[in-house]
Design an enzyme around this catalytic site. Sequence first.
Site, PDB file in Angstrom:
ATOM      1  N   ARG A 135       0.860  -1.181   0.000  1.00 35.96           N
ATOM      2  CA  ARG A 135       0.000   0.000   0.000  1.00 35.96           C
ATOM      3  C   ARG A 135       0.894   1.227   0.000  1.00 35.96           C
ATOM      4  O   ARG A 135       2.109   1.127   0.124  1.00 35.96           O
ATOM      5  CB  ARG A 135      -1.034  -0.001   1.145  1.00 35.96           C
ATOM      6  CG  ARG A 135      -0.695  -0.674   2.429  1.00 35.96           C
ATOM      7  CD  ARG A 135       0.384  -0.027   3.252  1.00 35.96           C
ATOM      8  NE  ARG A 135       0.192   1.406   3.397  1.00 35.96           N
ATOM      9  CZ  ARG A 135       1.127   2.283   3.666  1.00 35.96           C
ATOM     10  NH1 ARG A 135       2.398   1.893   3.802  1.00 35.96           N
ATOM     11  NH2 ARG A 135       0.884   3.551   3.776  1.00 35.96           N
ATOM     12  N   ASP A 174      -1.961  10.890  -1.854  1.00 33.47           N
ATOM     13  CA  ASP A 174      -2.379   9.895  -2.850  1.00 33.47           C
ATOM     14  C   ASP A 174      -2.721  10.529  -4.180  1.00 33.47           C
ATOM     15  O   ASP A 174      -2.658   9.887  -5.222  1.00 33.47           O
ATOM     16  CB  ASP A 174      -3.574   9.091  -2.337  1.00 33.47           C
ATOM     17  CG  ASP A 174      -3.081   8.046  -1.365  1.00 33.47           C
ATOM     18  OD1 ASP A 174      -2.809   8.397  -0.214  1.00 33.47           O
ATOM     19  OD2 ASP A 174      -2.918   6.881  -1.793  1.00 33.47           O
ATOM     20  N   LYS A 215      -4.569   9.847   3.443  1.00 35.80           N
ATOM     21  CA  LYS A 215      -5.255   8.957   4.384  1.00 35.80           C
ATOM     22  C   LYS A 215      -6.309   9.687   5.207  1.00 35.80           C
ATOM     23  O   LYS A 215      -6.067  10.799   5.680  1.00 35.80           O
ATOM     24  CB  LYS A 215      -4.199   8.317   5.297  1.00 35.80           C
ATOM     25  CG  LYS A 215      -4.712   7.356   6.344  1.00 35.80           C
ATOM     26  CD  LYS A 215      -5.597   6.270   5.783  1.00 35.80           C
ATOM     27  CE  LYS A 215      -5.012   5.478   4.636  1.00 35.80           C
ATOM     28  NZ  LYS A 215      -6.013   4.647   3.927  1.00 35.80           N
TER      29      LYS A 215
HETATM   30  O1  MRU Z   1      -4.498   3.166   2.242  1.00 37.91           O
HETATM   31  P1  MRU Z   1      -3.016   3.374   2.131  1.00 37.91           P
HETATM   32  O2  MRU Z   1      -2.245   2.791   3.262  1.00 37.91           O
HETATM   33  O3  MRU Z   1      -2.499   2.945   0.775  1.00 37.91           O
HETATM   34  O4  MRU Z   1      -2.848   4.943   2.225  1.00 37.91           O
HETATM   35  C1  MRU Z   1      -1.566   5.471   2.158  1.00 37.91           C
HETATM   36  C2  MRU Z   1      -1.516   6.925   2.371  1.00 37.91           C
HETATM   37  O5  MRU Z   1      -2.499   7.580   2.586  1.00 37.91           O
HETATM   38  C3  MRU Z   1      -0.163   7.551   2.223  1.00 37.91           C
HETATM   39  O6  MRU Z   1      -0.034   8.667   3.048  1.00 37.91           O
HETATM   40  C4  MRU Z   1       0.038   7.994   0.764  1.00 37.91           C
HETATM   41  O7  MRU Z   1      -0.235   6.940  -0.108  1.00 37.91           O
HETATM   42  C5  MRU Z   1       1.396   8.495   0.507  1.00 37.91           C
HETATM   43  S1  MRU Z   1       2.575   7.213   0.566  1.00 37.91           S
HETATM   44  C6  MRU Z   1       4.110   7.818   0.187  1.00 37.91           C
END
Ligand code: MRU
Length: 348
Positions: A45, A238, A249
């Site tokens: 992830r 993201d 997140k």
């Molecule tokens: O649901 P996830 O764990 O994939 O979410 C990840 C995040 O929100 C991170 O902060 C984001 O992807 C940046 S990772 C460098």
Amino acid sequence: MIPTLTWTPEGVRFIDQTRLPLEESYVLATTYDEVADVIVTMVVRGAPAIGVSAAYGVALGAIRSKAESAERFAPEFEKICARLAGTRPTAVNLFWAIDRMKALFAKLLAANATLVQVQEKILAEANAMYDEDIAACKAMGAFGAELLPDEGGVLTHCNAGALATCGYGTALGVIRAAVERGKRIHVYADETRPFLQGARLTAWELMADGIPTTVICDNMAASLMRQGKIQAVVVGADRIAANGDTANKIGTYNVAILAREHGIPFYVAAPWSTIDLATATGDAIPIEERPAREVTHHAGTQLTPNGVGICNPAFDVTPAKYIASIITERGALRAPYTESLKEMEMVS
Ligand code: MRU
């Protein structure tokens, strides 16, 4: 370095992020379909890691193909890309990586490449994305380190570290770079309900590096800020819209508002592959809804009464007005982001 994902002749090897920190185990995905499953179930992830995983998924699909020619492989290629694109909707890095593979494949078809050449070039492209991701993390770390205080508490939310990238991390890359430059940083890691990326993953990887870290429950940040324990916030992203609105997140938006109220700078660190200039504002960013079970249960134990309503959006959008800087491998940008993002896109 933490082996988040590694290409091997047998397939892609992932550290299983659903089992950390109690167990360090690995999952080998030997087909593109297995790579897709690994992304959906969050064995891997984090936006940049998802993008590069999908790229390796396309490479696996090409290498496993029994098609007689590159041309005959074309419908299968579309199917592979569609399956990988259907895994998680918010992180734009996923679509960026797949689009890059589509452009490469189109170029190879136009040049009458053989299937073997397609397989080699697609794998080489995935390897290039892997290397570029680590280089981007290092570069944004150098830009971001300048912004952090020489000493003090830095709050982060979720895990934007080595585990969310091919190595080093985005937000945690900024923290790592600051520590490497002699800054005395104490990290406060939000636990990040419901998947606990902060409590499990950020804490695990920072401890491995010997960076002082304290895990706090998500509802403790305001109180710590009021006590003067937090001097800066740095998070990942993201998807960043053309105006700077940033999806990250769920719970990131809360932290941004708290930081503003307490006069604390709130930084976003992300590679250029997270910037989506085709999406005008955060309102147009698709937000993934995850299974209710992530909220109703923890480690197999039910927490909530049967039948209660559950809402589980995986991300929220922080309006650009709360962001002190968007730190990328091309530089640390300042508001107004509509202009600074466009300018940086043009000069680079
Ligand atoms: O649901 P996830 O764990 O994939 O979410 C990840 C995040 O929100 C991170 O902060 C984001 O992807 C940046 S990772 C460098």
